[in-house]
Design an enzyme around this catalytic site. Structure first.
Site, PDB file in Angstrom:
ATOM      1  N   LYS A  60       0.894  -1.165   0.000  1.00 34.84           N
ATOM      2  CA  LYS A  60       0.000   0.000   0.000  1.00 34.84           C
ATOM      3  C   LYS A  60       0.926   1.207   0.000  1.00 34.84           C
ATOM      4  CE  LYS A  60      -1.748   3.045   1.931  1.00 34.84           C
ATOM      5  NZ  LYS A  60      -1.537   4.460   1.522  1.00 34.84           N
TER       6      LYS A  60
ATOM      7  N   GLU B  85       9.737   1.824  11.065  1.00 34.57           N
ATOM      8  CA  GLU B  85      10.769   2.847  10.891  1.00 34.57           C
ATOM      9  C   GLU B  85      10.042   4.180  10.965  1.00 34.57           C
ATOM     10  OE1 GLU B  85      12.493   5.629   9.920  1.00 34.57           O
ATOM     11  OE2 GLU B  85      12.817   4.955   7.846  1.00 34.57           O
TER      12      GLU B  85
ATOM     13  N   CYS C 169      13.824  10.328   6.854  1.00 38.65           N
ATOM     14  CA  CYS C 169      13.772   9.800   8.215  1.00 38.65           C
ATOM     15  C   CYS C 169      15.082  10.059   8.936  1.00 38.65           C
ATOM     16  CB  CYS C 169      13.439   8.321   8.195  1.00 38.65           C
ATOM     17  SG  CYS C 169      14.248   7.428   6.876  1.00 38.65           S
TER      18      CYS C 169
ATOM     19  N   GLU D  40      10.531  15.782  15.574  1.00 35.82           N
ATOM     20  CA  GLU D  40      10.822  15.734  14.140  1.00 35.82           C
ATOM     21  C   GLU D  40       9.986  16.791  13.409  1.00 35.82           C
ATOM     22  OE1 GLU D  40       9.438  12.250  11.691  1.00 35.82           O
ATOM     23  OE2 GLU D  40      11.571  12.151  11.203  1.00 35.82           O
TER      24      GLU D  40
HETATM   25  P1  NAI Z   1       1.723   8.521   7.817  1.00 36.55           P
HETATM   26  O1  NAI Z   1       2.360   7.685   8.856  1.00 36.55           O
HETATM   27  O2  NAI Z   1       0.290   8.867   7.969  1.00 36.55           O
HETATM   28  O3  NAI Z   1       1.881   7.818   6.368  1.00 36.55           O
HETATM   29  C1  NAI Z   1       2.773   6.773   6.048  1.00 36.55           C
HETATM   30  C2  NAI Z   1       2.027   5.641   5.355  1.00 36.55           C
HETATM   31  O4  NAI Z   1       1.081   5.087   6.274  1.00 36.55           O
HETATM   32  C3  NAI Z   1       1.207   6.069   4.124  1.00 36.55           C
HETATM   33  O5  NAI Z   1       1.243   5.052   3.154  1.00 36.55           O
HETATM   34  C4  NAI Z   1      -0.192   6.173   4.696  1.00 36.55           C
HETATM   35  O6  NAI Z   1      -1.200   5.982   3.722  1.00 36.55           O
HETATM   36  C5  NAI Z   1      -0.211   5.040   5.695  1.00 36.55           C
HETATM   37  N1  NAI Z   1      -1.225   5.163   6.735  1.00 36.55           N
HETATM   38  C6  NAI Z   1      -1.741   6.306   7.272  1.00 36.55           C
HETATM   39  N2  NAI Z   1      -2.683   6.009   8.191  1.00 36.55           N
HETATM   40  C7  NAI Z   1      -2.763   4.661   8.253  1.00 36.55           C
HETATM   41  C8  NAI Z   1      -3.537   3.753   9.009  1.00 36.55           C
HETATM   42  N3  NAI Z   1      -4.451   4.186   9.891  1.00 36.55           N
HETATM   43  N4  NAI Z   1      -3.349   2.431   8.821  1.00 36.55           N
HETATM   44  C9  NAI Z   1      -2.450   1.981   7.955  1.00 36.55           C
HETATM   45  N5  NAI Z   1      -1.691   2.791   7.185  1.00 36.55           N
HETATM   46  C10 NAI Z   1      -1.835   4.121   7.332  1.00 36.55           C
HETATM   47  O7  NAI Z   1       2.587   9.838   7.670  1.00 36.55           O
HETATM   48  P2  NAI Z   1       2.114  11.247   7.084  1.00 36.55           P
HETATM   49  O8  NAI Z   1       0.799  11.632   7.663  1.00 36.55           O
HETATM   50  O9  NAI Z   1       2.206  11.203   5.631  1.00 36.55           O
HETATM   51  O10 NAI Z   1       3.251  12.197   7.636  1.00 36.55           O
HETATM   52  C11 NAI Z   1       3.179  12.693   8.980  1.00 36.55           C
HETATM   53  C12 NAI Z   1       4.531  12.739   9.617  1.00 36.55           C
HETATM   54  O11 NAI Z   1       5.043  11.421   9.724  1.00 36.55           O
HETATM   55  C13 NAI Z   1       5.607  13.505   8.883  1.00 36.55           C
HETATM   56  O12 NAI Z   1       5.568  14.872   9.150  1.00 36.55           O
HETATM   57  C14 NAI Z   1       6.857  12.860   9.415  1.00 36.55           C
HETATM   58  O13 NAI Z   1       7.204  13.419  10.647  1.00 36.55           O
HETATM   59  C15 NAI Z   1       6.446  11.409   9.620  1.00 36.55           C
HETATM   60  N6  NAI Z   1       6.868  10.565   8.490  1.00 36.55           N
HETATM   61  C16 NAI Z   1       8.028   9.862   8.601  1.00 36.55           C
HETATM   62  C17 NAI Z   1       8.490   9.117   7.539  1.00 36.55           C
HETATM   63  C18 NAI Z   1       9.777   8.363   7.631  1.00 36.55           C
HETATM   64  O14 NAI Z   1      10.445   8.174   6.634  1.00 36.55           O
HETATM   65  N7  NAI Z   1      10.136   7.870   8.789  1.00 36.55           N
HETATM   66  C19 NAI Z   1       7.780   9.059   6.265  1.00 36.55           C
HETATM   67  C20 NAI Z   1       6.538   9.783   6.267  1.00 36.55           C
HETATM   68  C21 NAI Z   1       6.122  10.518   7.347  1.00 36.55           C
END
Ligand code: NAI
Ligand code: MG
Length: 484
Positions: free
Chosen positions: A178, A253, A287, A386
Site C-alpha cells: 500500500k 521505521e 527519516c 521531528e
Molecule cells: P503517515 O504515517 O500517515 O503515512 C505513512 C504511510 O502510512 C502512508 O502510506 C499512509 O497511507 C499510511 N497510513 C496512514 N494512516 C494509516 C492507518 N491508519 N493504517 C495503515 N496505514 C496508514 O505519515 P504522514 O501523515 O504522511 O506524515 C506525517 C509525519 O510522519 C511527517 O511529518 C513525518 O514526521 C512522519 N513521516 C516519517 C516518515 C519516515 O520516513 N520515517 C515518512 C513519512 C512521514
C-alpha cells in the site's frame, strides 16, 4: 503538464483491475500545486483480493515453487529493467514528489541497487548446524514468512519500494504493498515493470489508496504474516496494535531527530558542508535527516558563521531547476512545518539563516525556505521533535558528557554523526549515543543499501537494508534429526 495521467486501478495477479470503489484520488505535483494524475482509491475489498492473490502465489502458484537462485535472477532482472527505465522513472518521481532531478536520478540508482543487492543475496541465506546430544543432527533453516504487507511513505516512493519489497521477495514471500496517497506513481509503474522482469502472478500486488482505508485494511488483515511500515510514530502505534491482534511481527521505521555532533578538533569545512547537506536533502523529509547540529562551545561562533554563509547560498526550486532542494510534499506538510517554526520562534529560537526560494518557483508550489535556528531551548519542541522539513536546530555543548546527554535528549534514536579527528573520542562518544546507525566523520543520510538501518526508542524497531533485512522477512525452523 498538459494531460493528466489516468488512474490504472489496483495491481493484482500481474494485472490492473478497477478498484471496487470506482473512486480516484487526485495526484498533485508539489512543485506547481497542480493536479498531474490520478490513482485508484483502493478499498478493503481490493486488499482482500490482493492478499488472496499473494496467498495463492505463495502456497500454490508458480512463485512459491521457484528456487532461491531463480528468485535472485528475477530480482537482478528487475534491477536491470529499472536501469533501462531510469530516466522515465526519475522524471515521474520528480513530478510526484517535487524533488530536484539529480536527487530523483540518484534515487533510481539506489532503487536498482536494492534489486541487484537482494538478487545476489537470495540464495546465500544459510542456516547453521547446531552441536547437540550424541545421536542427533540439528540444522537451522530460514523459511519465508508467507504473505508480507508493506506500507510505504511518500518521501522516497521508489527507494522505499526497493528497500522493503526486494528483501521480502528475495526470501520468497509474496507481497502486498500500500503505497502513500501523496506520491506513488513510481511504485505503481514498478508493479507493471515487474511483469517485464518475469515475476509470476501474485508475487507483487499493489493497492494504492488512503491510509485509514486501504492501509488500515491491509495492516489488520487476518491472512498476512508480517507488516513492514515506514511513516509516522502515530500510525506506527496503529500498525503495531494491528500486528499484535493477529500475533504477527512488524518492523517500524518512524523517523528521527538525528544529531551531528561536532567537536572542536573536527574537519571544520567537511562538517559544515555535511550539516547543511543532511538537512537540505529531500527538503528535510528524510527519516535520517540530520536535523540537529550540536557544536562544541569553543568553535560555536566560528561554526555557525560558516554554516550561515553556506546556508544562504541554498535555493529551493522546481525539479527542472535542479537546485539544492525542491518543495515539500503537500500543503498539509508545508503548514505543519510552518506551525512548528512559529512554535520554535515563540519558544525563543532565533533564525540564524534562511535559504532562498528561487525566483520562478511557482507561487502555488509547496516551498519552504530552509531555516536554521539557534538559541534553541534544549527542552523545546524544535530541539526534540521531528519537523520533517528543511529546518535545523543548532545547539552548543560543553564537553563529551554534555554532547552525549544532549544527543540522547530526544525520544528518537535513528542516526547520529560524530565529528572529531581524535578517533578515541569519536568512538567514546559515538558508542554512548543510542541510535541504529552511527557515522564517524561523515553523515550518510540515504543510500547505503548494504548497511543495516533502523531505529531505537521512538524511531522504531527492526532492521532494513543489508543482509539483516532478509532475516526480518524469514522464520527460522530448527530441524532435529535423530539418527541412532
Ligand atoms: P503517515 O504515517 O500517515 O503515512 C505513512 C504511510 O502510512 C502512508 O502510506 C499512509 O497511507 C499510511 N497510513 C496512514 N494512516 C494509516 C492507518 N491508519 N493504517 C495503515 N496505514 C496508514 O505519515 P504522514 O501523515 O504522511 O506524515 C506525517 C509525519 O510522519 C511527517 O511529518 C513525518 O514526521 C512522519 N513521516 C516519517 C516518515 C519516515 O520516513 N520515517 C515518512 C513519512 C512521514
Ligand atoms: Mg498521516
Amino acid at each position: 503538464m498538459s494531460t493528466i495521467i489516468p488512474a490504472k486501478g489496483v495491481f493484482i495477479n500481474n494485472r490492473w483491475q478497477p478498484s471496487s470503489s470506482g473512486k480516484t484520488i487526485a495526484m498533485i505535483a508539489p512543485a506547481t500545486g497542480k493536479v498531474f494524475g490520478e490513482i485508484a482509491r483502493g478499498t478493503a475489498a481490493d486488499i482482500d483480493a490482493a492478499v488472496a492473490a499473494a496467498r495463492h502465489a505463495f502456497e500454490k502458484g508458480a512463485w512459491g515453487k521457484l528456487t532461491a537462485t531463480e528468485r535472485g535472477r528475477l530480482l537482478t532482472n528487475f534491477g536491470r529493467i529499472v536501469e533501462k527505465h531510469a530516466e522515465e522513472l526519475a522524471l515521474l518521481e520528480a513530478t510526484d514528489t517535487g524533488k530536484p532531478m539529480k536527487q530523483a536520478r540518484a534515487d533510481m540508482v539506489a532503487l536498482a541497487r536494492y534489486f541487484e543487492y537482494y538478487g545476489g543475496a537470495a540464495d546465500k541465506v544459510h542456516g547453521d548446524t547446531v552441536p547437540f546430544m550424541d545421536g542427533f543432527l540439528v540444522n537451522t533453516i530460514y523459511e519465508p514468512l508467507g504473505v508480507t504487507a508493506h506500507i510505504i511513505p511518500w518521501n522516497y516512493p521508489a527507494q522505499m519500494f526497493g528497500r522493503t519489497i526486494a528483501p521480502a521477495l528475495a526470501m520468497g514471500n509474496a507481497t502486498v504493498c500500500k503505497p502513500a496517497e501523496e506520491a506513488c506513481m513510481v511504485p505503481l509503474r514498478l508493479a507493471e515493470l515487474s511483469v517485464e522482469a518475469g515475476f509470476p502472478e501474485g508475487a507483487i500486488n499493489m493497492v494504492p489508496g488512503l491510509g485509514e482505508e486501504a492501509g488500515a485494511a491491509l495492516s489488520s488483515h487476518g491472512d498476512i504474516d508480517f507488516i513492514s511500515f515506514t511513516g509516522s510514530p502515530e500510525v506506527g502505534i496503529l500498525i503495531q496494535t494491528a500486528a499484535a491482534k493477529n500475533h504477527i511481527g512488524c518492523t517500524l521505521e518512524l523517523g528521527g531527530k538525528s544529531p551531528q555532533i561536532i567537536f572542536e578538533d573536527a574537519d571544520f569545512d567537511a562538517a559544515v558542508a555535511s550539516v547543511a547537506g543532511a538537512i537540505v536533502q529531500n527538503a528535510g523529509q528524510t527519516c535520517s535527516a540530520g536535523s540537529r547540529a550540536l557544536v562544541q562551545r569553543s568553535i560555536w561562533d566560528k561554526f555557525i558563521a560558516a554554516l550561515k554563509a553556506k546556508f544562504e547560498t541554498i535555493q529551493a526550486g522546481t525539479p527542472e531547476m535542479d537546485l539544492d532542494l525542491g518543495p515539500v510534499i503537500s500543503a498539509t506538510q508545508r503548514d505543519r512545518i510552518n506551525k512548528m517554526m512559529a512554535m520554535a520562534e515563540r519558544a525563543g529560537a532565533k533564525v540564524l539563516a534562511k535559504g532562498k526560494i528561487a525566483d520562478g518557483a511557482p507561487k502555488e508550489g509547496f516551498y519552504v525556505a530552509p531555516t536554521i535556528y539557534y538559541d534553541v531551548e534544549r527542552s523545546s519542541e524544535i530541539a526534540r521533535e521531528e519537523v520533517f522539513g528543511p529546518v535545523l536546530a543548532a545547539m552548543p555543548f560543553e564537553d563529551e558528557e554534555d554532547a552525549i546527554h544532549l544527543a540522547n535528549s530526544t525520544d528518537y534514536g535513528l542516526v547520529a554523526g560524530v565529528w572529531s579527528k581524535d578517533g578515541s573520542r569519536a568512538l567514546r562518544v559515538g558508542k554512548k549515543v543510542r541510535v541504529g546507525q552511527l557515522f564517524i566523520n561523515g553523515y550518510g543520510a540515504g543510500g547505503g543499501i548494504e548497511l543495516p538501518f533502523g531505529g531505537m526508542k521512538k524511531s522504531g524497531h527492526g532492521r532494513e537494508k543489508g543482509f539483516e533485512a532478509l532475516y526480518e522477512f524469514a522464520a527460522m525452523k530448527t530441524l532435529v534429526i535423530k539418527h541412532n
